[in-house]
Motif scaffolding. Sequence first.
Motif, PDB file in Angstrom:
ATOM      1  N   GLY A 216      40.766 -25.055  -7.841  1.00  0.00           N
ATOM      2  CA  GLY A 216      40.641 -24.816  -6.404  1.00  0.00           C
ATOM      3  C   GLY A 216      39.829 -25.900  -5.717  1.00  0.00           C
ATOM      4  N   GLU A 217      39.073 -25.502  -4.726  1.00  0.00           N
ATOM      5  CA  GLU A 217      38.225 -26.444  -3.989  1.00  0.00           C
ATOM      6  C   GLU A 217      37.007 -26.835  -4.820  1.00  0.00           C
ATOM      7  N   LYS A 218      36.749 -28.141  -4.895  1.00  0.00           N
ATOM      8  CA  LYS A 218      35.574 -28.577  -5.650  1.00  0.00           C
ATOM      9  C   LYS A 218      34.306 -28.296  -4.848  1.00  0.00           C
ATOM     10  N   LYS A 219      33.355 -27.633  -5.512  1.00  0.00           N
ATOM     11  CA  LYS A 219      32.091 -27.294  -4.853  1.00  0.00           C
ATOM     12  C   LYS A 219      30.888 -28.010  -5.448  1.00  0.00           C
ATOM     13  N   ALA A 220      30.970 -28.351  -6.735  1.00  0.00           N
ATOM     14  CA  ALA A 220      29.804 -28.952  -7.381  1.00  0.00           C
ATOM     15  C   ALA A 220      30.201 -29.542  -8.732  1.00  0.00           C
TER      16      ALA A 220
ATOM     17  N   PHE B 233      20.741 -36.010 -19.743  1.00  0.00           N
ATOM     18  CA  PHE B 233      21.233 -35.432 -18.489  1.00  0.00           C
ATOM     19  C   PHE B 233      21.049 -36.371 -17.301  1.00  0.00           C
ATOM     20  N   GLU B 234      20.135 -37.319 -17.408  1.00  0.00           N
ATOM     21  CA  GLU B 234      19.967 -38.304 -16.333  1.00  0.00           C
ATOM     22  C   GLU B 234      21.206 -39.161 -16.155  1.00  0.00           C
ATOM     23  N   LYS B 235      21.991 -39.298 -17.199  1.00  0.00           N
ATOM     24  CA  LYS B 235      23.183 -40.144 -17.149  1.00  0.00           C
ATOM     25  C   LYS B 235      24.309 -39.508 -16.345  1.00  0.00           C
ATOM     26  N   GLU B 236      24.186 -38.225 -16.041  1.00  0.00           N
ATOM     27  CA  GLU B 236      25.232 -37.499 -15.312  1.00  0.00           C
ATOM     28  C   GLU B 236      24.797 -37.247 -13.866  1.00  0.00           C
ATOM     29  N   GLU B 237      25.719 -37.418 -12.953  1.00  0.00           N
ATOM     30  CA  GLU B 237      25.445 -37.130 -11.540  1.00  0.00           C
ATOM     31  C   GLU B 237      25.783 -35.660 -11.278  1.00  0.00           C
ATOM     32  N   ALA B 238      24.969 -34.771 -11.785  1.00  0.00           N
ATOM     33  CA  ALA B 238      25.261 -33.339 -11.694  1.00  0.00           C
ATOM     34  C   ALA B 238      24.431 -32.673 -10.614  1.00  0.00           C
ATOM     35  N   ASP B 239      25.042 -31.675  -9.961  1.00  0.00           N
ATOM     36  CA  ASP B 239      24.315 -30.864  -8.981  1.00  0.00           C
ATOM     37  C   ASP B 239      23.507 -29.781  -9.675  1.00  0.00           C
TER      38      ASP B 239
ATOM     39  N   LYS C  42      36.288 -21.917 -12.564  1.00  0.00           N
ATOM     40  CA  LYS C  42      36.777 -20.945 -11.580  1.00  0.00           C
ATOM     41  C   LYS C  42      35.899 -20.902 -10.334  1.00  0.00           C
ATOM     42  N   ALA C  43      34.638 -21.284 -10.495  1.00  0.00           N
ATOM     43  CA  ALA C  43      33.715 -21.312  -9.357  1.00  0.00           C
ATOM     44  C   ALA C  43      33.830 -22.599  -8.554  1.00  0.00           C
ATOM     45  N   GLY C  44      34.687 -23.521  -9.011  1.00  0.00           N
ATOM     46  CA  GLY C  44      34.881 -24.772  -8.293  1.00  0.00           C
ATOM     47  C   GLY C  44      34.043 -25.926  -8.811  1.00  0.00           C
ATOM     48  N   CYS C  45      33.654 -25.868 -10.066  1.00  0.00           N
ATOM     49  CA  CYS C  45      32.810 -26.926 -10.642  1.00  0.00           C
ATOM     50  C   CYS C  45      33.594 -27.831 -11.583  1.00  0.00           C
TER      51      CYS C  45
ATOM     52  N   MET D 264      26.562 -17.055  -8.397  1.00  0.00           N
ATOM     53  CA  MET D 264      26.212 -16.426  -7.129  1.00  0.00           C
ATOM     54  C   MET D 264      25.992 -17.468  -6.039  1.00  0.00           C
ATOM     55  N   ASP D 265      25.402 -18.591  -6.407  1.00  0.00           N
ATOM     56  CA  ASP D 265      25.219 -19.695  -5.453  1.00  0.00           C
ATOM     57  C   ASP D 265      26.553 -20.146  -4.861  1.00  0.00           C
ATOM     58  N   LEU D 266      27.570 -20.196  -5.703  1.00  0.00           N
ATOM     59  CA  LEU D 266      28.866 -20.755  -5.313  1.00  0.00           C
ATOM     60  C   LEU D 266      29.863 -19.696  -4.854  1.00  0.00           C
TER      61      LEU D 266
END
Length: 440
Positions: free
Chosen positions: A192-196, A261-267, A223-226, A312-314
Amino acid sequence: MMTASVKKKIQKEFKEKMDYDELLNCMRCGFCLPSCPTYIETGRQEKYSPRGRIALMKGVADGIIEPDDDMAHSLDLCLGCRACEPVCPSGVKYGRLLEDARSIIQANKKQSLPVKMLRKGIFEELFPHQNRMEKATSLLGFYQRSGLSKAARKIGFMELFPSSMATMEKVLPEVPKRREIKRRPRFFEHEGEKKATAALFAGCLMDTMFFSTNNATIRLLQKAGCDVVIPENQLCCGALHGHGGELERAKQMAKQNIEAFEKEEADYIVTNAGGCGAFLIEYDHLLKDEPEWADRAKRFVSKLKDISAVLMDLDFLKKNRLHLPEQTVTYQDSCHLRNVMQTFEEPRALLKAIEGVHYEEMEGANTCCGSAGIYNIVEPDMAMQILDHKMEKVEKTHARTIVTANPGCLLEMKLGIERANKTGSVRAVHIADLLLEALD
C-alpha cells in the motif's frame, strides 16, 4: 565463601563505582513493596525487597555491611523485573543499581572452574556470535526433527534433569533449518502507501528459535506501510550480559549494534522482545561515560519502539481487519516492556480490536511470570512458585489464549500451561503471531 580481602575490595568498589546519589534517592517509603514478587513470595522479608536491597547496597558502600554470600544471594534472587520503578515517588533507577552491584560482585567473586568455563562459553563464545547461535539452535532443531526428543522422553532421560527444565524441553518452539534462516532476504517492501522504513532488531534467540515470530513481525510492518530492513552485523542486545554482571562485554555488543543500525536510514528501530527492548533503550545510559558513543547511543534509542507501538503509530487498525474464531483472550505483560519501555496500552488496544475476541484483563498481569531471562534456570524454586500463582490468575479469566510480547514470557506461560495440565484447552502465543493469524 568470600575472603576478607575480597570483601574489602568489593566494599571499596561499591563506594567508588556505585551511583551513591541514586542510592540516597531511596526514601525507604515502601511504595515498592507490594510490587515486588520476591518480597511477597518470601513472606515479606525486607532483604528481598527493592528497598531492602538498596539498603544493603548502601551499607556495603558505607563500609558498615559486609558483602557476604547472604547479601549476594539477596541480589541474585531479584528477578530484575523493575516493577518497583514505576511506583517509586523518587524515581529511583533500581535496575541500574542492581546491574552495577552485580557487576562489581561478579568481577571479584572467586568461581569454580566449571562455573568459569560455563560463563565463558555463554557470555564470550556463544551469545556475542550470531553465527554460533544459529549453529547451536540448529542442533536443537535436529534433536526435535530426528525423533531424539521423543526417544529421550520415552526412555526417561529427561527425568535426570530438574522437573522445570524437563517440562521446558516439551514447550520449546520448533526450530527451523539453518538454511531457511540463511535464505531469508534482508529487505522487504511495503504494501500500500509507504509510511516509514523500519529496521528490525532481529535478536539472537528471536532470529533462531523464534524465527517465525520475526517473520510475522516483518509481515505486520509491511501491512502497516513499512519498508523493512534487517541490518547486517547486528547481534545479541547484551541484556543477558548486563543482568549477569558482564557490563563491559555488554558495552562492546551495544557499540556493534549501534554501528550496524547507523548504516540504515530508518525511521524506526523495531523490537518484538520486551527484554531486549528494555536493554536496548538504555544504551544511552550504558555508554554515557564514553564521549564518542554517547550521542550515537541517544540517536539509536530515539528510534527504538516495540512492534505494538509502531503499529499503533502508523494507524495499522484503520486499514487492516483483524478476525479470529470466538475466544477469550488475556494478556501477560512483559515486565521490561511495561516497566522500562512504558508500552502496555498498545498491545491491549490491538487485541481488543480483533473481531471474535473477548478480551479479559488478568489480575496482576503487570507482575512478573517468573521467567526473567535465565532466572527460571538459576532460581527454579522461586520461579515456579511465582509461575504457579500466575496460572491461578489465568484460570480466573477463563481465557483460551494467553498473549505476551517476549520470548521468555512466552515459554514461561507455556510451561505454566503444562504444569497446570491445560495443554489442549489453553495456548500461549506471541502477540505478533496472533495478529498475523488474525489477518490471514
